[in-house]
Scaffold this motif. Structure first.
Motif, mmCIF file in Angstrom:
data_model
loop_
_atom_site.group_PDB
_atom_site.id
_atom_site.type_symbol
_atom_site.label_atom_id
_atom_site.label_comp_id
_atom_site.label_asym_id
_atom_site.label_seq_id
_atom_site.Cartn_x
_atom_site.Cartn_y
_atom_site.Cartn_z
ATOM 1 N N LYS A 140 -13.841 64.523 -17.867
ATOM 2 C CA LYS A 140 -12.747 65.231 -18.541
ATOM 3 C C LYS A 140 -11.933 66.085 -17.574
ATOM 4 N N TRP A 141 -12.618 66.739 -16.613
ATOM 5 C CA TRP A 141 -11.962 67.826 -15.892
ATOM 6 C C TRP A 141 -11.752 67.606 -14.404
ATOM 7 N N CYS A 142 -12.402 66.638 -13.784
ATOM 8 C CA CYS A 142 -12.230 66.484 -12.335
ATOM 9 C C CYS A 142 -10.806 66.033 -12.025
ATOM 10 N N ASP A 143 -10.351 66.362 -10.803
ATOM 11 C CA ASP A 143 -8.948 66.111 -10.480
ATOM 12 C C ASP A 143 -8.700 64.709 -9.911
ATOM 13 N N ALA A 144 -9.429 63.718 -10.421
ATOM 14 C CA ALA A 144 -9.145 62.318 -10.095
ATOM 15 C C ALA A 144 -7.963 61.838 -10.933
ATOM 16 N N ASP A 145 -7.244 60.838 -10.408
ATOM 17 C CA ASP A 145 -6.104 60.273 -11.153
ATOM 18 C C ASP A 145 -6.574 59.366 -12.279
ATOM 19 N N ILE A 146 -7.651 58.617 -12.031
ATOM 20 C CA ILE A 146 -8.145 57.630 -12.999
ATOM 21 C C ILE A 146 -9.666 57.730 -13.061
ATOM 22 N N ILE A 147 -10.209 57.616 -14.270
ATOM 23 C CA ILE A 147 -11.661 57.657 -14.490
ATOM 24 C C ILE A 147 -12.141 56.259 -14.888
ATOM 25 N N VAL A 148 -13.174 55.769 -14.204
ATOM 26 C CA VAL A 148 -13.855 54.530 -14.612
ATOM 27 C C VAL A 148 -15.258 54.932 -15.069
ATOM 28 N N TYR A 149 -15.512 54.796 -16.360
ATOM 29 C CA TYR A 149 -16.800 55.213 -16.929
ATOM 30 C C TYR A 149 -17.615 53.961 -17.236
ATOM 31 N N ILE A 150 -18.768 53.822 -16.572
ATOM 32 C CA ILE A 150 -19.618 52.647 -16.754
ATOM 33 C C ILE A 150 -20.850 53.052 -17.551
ATOM 34 N N GLY A 151 -20.944 52.605 -18.791
ATOM 35 C CA GLY A 151 -22.135 52.841 -19.604
ATOM 36 C C GLY A 151 -23.096 51.692 -19.394
ATOM 37 N N CYS A 152 -24.033 51.865 -18.479
ATOM 38 C CA CYS A 152 -24.884 50.761 -18.027
ATOM 39 C C CYS A 152 -26.257 50.859 -18.696
ATOM 40 N N GLY A 153 -26.436 50.108 -19.769
ATOM 41 C CA GLY A 153 -27.723 50.117 -20.462
ATOM 42 C C GLY A 153 -27.957 51.343 -21.316
ATOM 43 N N GLU A 154 -26.893 52.106 -21.592
ATOM 44 C CA GLU A 154 -27.049 53.314 -22.410
ATOM 45 C C GLU A 154 -26.973 52.975 -23.901
ATOM 46 N N ARG A 155 -27.270 53.968 -24.739
ATOM 47 C CA ARG A 155 -27.239 53.764 -26.183
ATOM 48 C C ARG A 155 -25.796 53.580 -26.656
ATOM 49 N N GLY A 156 -25.620 52.753 -27.682
ATOM 50 C CA GLY A 156 -24.280 52.476 -28.195
ATOM 51 C C GLY A 156 -23.591 53.712 -28.746
ATOM 52 N N ASN A 157 -24.383 54.627 -29.354
ATOM 53 C CA ASN A 157 -23.747 55.820 -29.925
ATOM 54 C C ASN A 157 -23.182 56.729 -28.843
ATOM 55 N N GLU A 158 -23.751 56.675 -27.616
ATOM 56 C CA GLU A 158 -23.197 57.476 -26.520
ATOM 57 C C GLU A 158 -21.833 56.944 -26.104
ATOM 58 N N MET A 159 -21.689 55.626 -26.051
ATOM 59 C CA MET A 159 -20.393 55.049 -25.698
ATOM 60 C C MET A 159 -19.374 55.322 -26.802
ATOM 61 N N THR A 160 -19.834 55.322 -28.055
ATOM 62 C CA THR A 160 -18.945 55.673 -29.166
ATOM 63 C C THR A 160 -18.454 57.108 -29.023
ATOM 64 N N GLN A 161 -19.375 57.987 -28.611
ATOM 65 C CA GLN A 161 -19.011 59.392 -28.406
ATOM 66 C C GLN A 161 -17.962 59.528 -27.302
ATOM 67 N N VAL A 162 -18.135 58.756 -26.222
ATOM 68 C CA VAL A 162 -17.157 58.775 -25.129
ATOM 69 C C VAL A 162 -15.785 58.355 -25.654
ATOM 70 N N LEU A 163 -15.755 57.272 -26.413
ATOM 71 C CA LEU A 163 -14.492 56.760 -26.958
ATOM 72 C C LEU A 163 -13.811 57.807 -27.836
ATOM 73 N N GLU A 164 -14.597 58.395 -28.728
ATOM 74 C CA GLU A 164 -14.016 59.358 -29.663
ATOM 75 C C GLU A 164 -13.554 60.625 -28.950
ATOM 76 N N GLU A 165 -14.402 61.153 -28.056
ATOM 77 C CA GLU A 165 -14.057 62.398 -27.363
ATOM 78 C C GLU A 165 -12.834 62.223 -26.471
ATOM 79 N N PHE A 166 -12.817 61.133 -25.706
ATOM 80 C CA PHE A 166 -11.735 60.936 -24.748
ATOM 81 C C PHE A 166 -10.406 60.678 -25.451
ATOM 82 N N SER A 167 -10.449 60.060 -26.623
ATOM 83 C CA SER A 167 -9.195 59.799 -27.338
ATOM 84 C C SER A 167 -8.663 61.069 -28.004
#
Length: 589
Positions: free
Chosen positions: A247-274
């Motif tokens: 959310k806060w680092c000063d990179a231009d673009i974020i690539v978030y790789i959910g590798c083998g994580e729970r589906g609800n965590e990726m859902t949380q990422v989608l909802e929070e980031f949007s």
């Protein structure tokens, strides 16, 4: 036609064929499952399948493509969410519902969408590999720059389309190579995911990736183009820490790789980031984010490929001159996928069943980070932050230990801190950064000339407290002299008031470097004034009971990020009040 001989989970063998080459992408079975050749000998060709093999039978065909496993690179990547082999999950959901059907064929990028293209070359210009020939707005905050593939030899532009609306497969430029061949350039290109994209030059890593998280930016900073590991057991806050950094680092673009994580965590990422508004642009954070989701119930072989897909997308945008931050959550799940595939291949296991080539695979991934001069002459970087999930918080297990060998920044999450609700739960004594000396010149020039000295004083107080706590545990704090009691109380102020951060507070979720420095400076000044007061005859109870400890703990909330001038009034008030304790002696002198 080559046919399946045997099937063992995601591993398929073809007997007696010379049709396939190592690392070639192939289609397996009647459903044309996406697969990759991982072993070739005179008797058998071994293939790993990136989709589910349920229902696959011996005798079904295997068809080669003649090309390696590649990612499609072009406009439309940003804001998208892909699986581990770059298939768009939204498009797959429309075709097969919530669960992905095997053999579902869909283009990685939208081939119908039109982009407003502006050409940057003219007829007669020469194009070299990596040079930009057109641009288009991919999102309101990201300008996509189409570059000549490094696989091309380059040549003279013989035709250029007028500016206008084009889809990714439309030809916009034609070049004539030195061999006299005509090459047509579209808005997209393909790149083998296991091959690093070339750059002109690797540059020194000497500027920080500013995260706004105090324990990271001051205690264990990471540089742009650097690598960091976040190891921690279950519930210690790995994913939450990576969310904050994304959310806060000063990179231009974020690539978030959910590798083998729970589906609800990726859902949380989608909802929070949007929902989150990017403070840099005023737009939703998804306008500069790519998500790669290979959740725990997806095929295990695709999990192994997911981090290579993610790093390839990151390198592509790096070559445009952007600074990219990759969040890989978690590399332990990726290593477990390697272990499962290795077991099915009947390879000799090494420590804890992991394959013997685990260290080389981890190093291959992290070595693709860096700050580079691109082929087009610009500068870009890829910073990799990988979470590690050691079972039982055992940092001596192979994945953590081998990751530690190849990263220069180690943020060790502490279970005790997490259970005490101290976030980020990064243990300041067992964490370290090898970038500190490289970044010293930046901090001195852009924050304060004495930034590194103040940071060192804070670190020294924490180290001394750690040693003193062994005595306190055995004999109690009463046996300590007053100056050591003051040190322990100052260390508490640092731990609770500085290192602990509230992600839900508007002024504390992200803290600019200047405020971080002023907070440290004020705490160090309190310690100096306290020692002076003790030397002048004041009691430690009077110093610690003056109310300034609590005031310093709360200053992260009481002093807004945009009003650093309040620190000056805090300093003058503190000097005046602590001076009174000594009967008017010049404490501030």
């Amino acid at each position: 036609m080559d046919k399946i001989y045997s099937i063992n989970g995601p591993v398929v063998k073809v007997r007696g064929t010379r049709s396939f080459s190592m690392m070639e992408m192939v289609f397996v079975g009647n459903k044309r499952l996406i697969s990759e050749v991982i072993g070739v000998n005179s008797g058998f060709t071994t293939i790993q399948v990136y989709e589910g093999t349920t229902g696959l039978m011996p005798g079904e065909p295997v068809v080669g493509t003649g090309a390696p496993m590649s990612a499609l690179l072009g406009p439309g990547i940003i804001t998208n969410i892909f699986d581990g082999i770059e298939r768009p999950l939204r498009s797959l959901a429309e075709l097969s519902g919530a669960f992905i059907g095997d053999g579902t064929a869909v283009s990685s990028l939208d081939t119908e969408k039109k982009f407003s293209v502006t050409l940057t070359v003219n007829v007669g210009d020469r194009l070299a590999p990596g040079e930009i020939y057109c641009t288009c707005p991919e999102t309101p905050v990201v300008i996509h720059k189409c570059m000549l593939s490094p696989l091309s030899k380059g040549g003279e532009v013989v035709w250029a389309a007028p500016d206008g609306e084009y889809s990714i497969n439309d030809t916009v430029v034609k070049i004539k190579t030195d061999r006299g061949e005509t090459e047509e350039l579209t808005l997209c290109q393909r790149w083998p995911i296991r091959t690093p994209r070339p750059s002109k030059e690797r540059l020194p890593i000497d500027r920080p990736l500013i995260t706004g998280q105090r324990v990271i930016d001051t205690v264990a900073p990471i540089a742009k183009g650097g690598t960091a590991a976040i190891p921690g057991g279950f519930g210690t806050g790995k994913t939450m820490t990576q969310h904050q950094l994304a959310k806060w680092c000063d990179a231009d673009i974020i690539v978030y790789i959910g590798c083998g994580e729970r589906g609800n965590e990726m859902t949380q990422v989608l909802e929070e980031f949007s929902e989150l508004i990017d403070p840099r642009t005023g737009r939703p954070l998804t306008d500069r984010t790519v998500l790669i989701a290979n959740t725990s119930n997806m095929p295990v072989a695709a999990r192994e490929a997911s981090i290579y897909t993610g790093i390839t997308l990151a390198e592509y945008y790096r070559d445009m001159g952007y600074h990219i931050a990759i969040m890989a959550d978690s590399t332990s799940r990726w290593a477990e996928a390697l272990r499962e595939l290795s077991g099915r291949l009947e390879e000799m296991p090494a420590e804890e069943g992991f394959p013997a080539y685990l260290p080389s695979r981890i190093s291959e991934f992290y070595e693709r980070a860096g700050y580079v001069k691109t082929l087009s002459g610009g500068e870009g970087s890829v910073s990799i932050i990988g979470a590690v999930s050691p079972q039982g918080s055992d940092f001596s297990e192979p994945v953590t230990q081998n990751t530690k060998r190849f990263v220069r920044c180690f943020w060790a999450l502490d279970k005790a801190l997490a259970y005490a609700r101290h976030y980020p739960a990064i243990n300041w004594t067992s964490s370290y950064s090898e970038y500190t000396d490289d970044l010293a010149a930046y901090y001195k020039k852009n924050v304060a000339p004495d930034f590194m000295e103040v940071r060192q004083q804070i670190s020294n107080i924490l180290v001394e407290e750690n040693a003193l706590m062994e005595i306190v545990k055995l004999m109690g704090a009463d046996v300590l002299p007053d100056d050591q009691k003051l040190l322990i109380e100052t260390a508490r102020v640092i731990r609770v008031g500085f290192l602990q951060q509230n992600a839900y507070h508007k002024d504390d979720t992200y803290v600019p470097l200047e405020k971080q420095y002023r907070m440290m400076k004020l705490i160090v000044r309190f310690f100096e004034l306290g020692k002076k007061a003790l030397a002048e005859g004041a009691s430690v109870t009077a110093v610690t009971g003056s109310g300034w400890c609590e005031k310093l703990i709360k200053m992260k909330y009481d002093i807004p990020n945009d009003d650093p001038g309040m620190f000056d009034s805090y300093t003058s008030d503190m000097e005046r009040e602590l001076t009174v304790l000594t009967g008017g002696a010049a404490v501030g002198a």
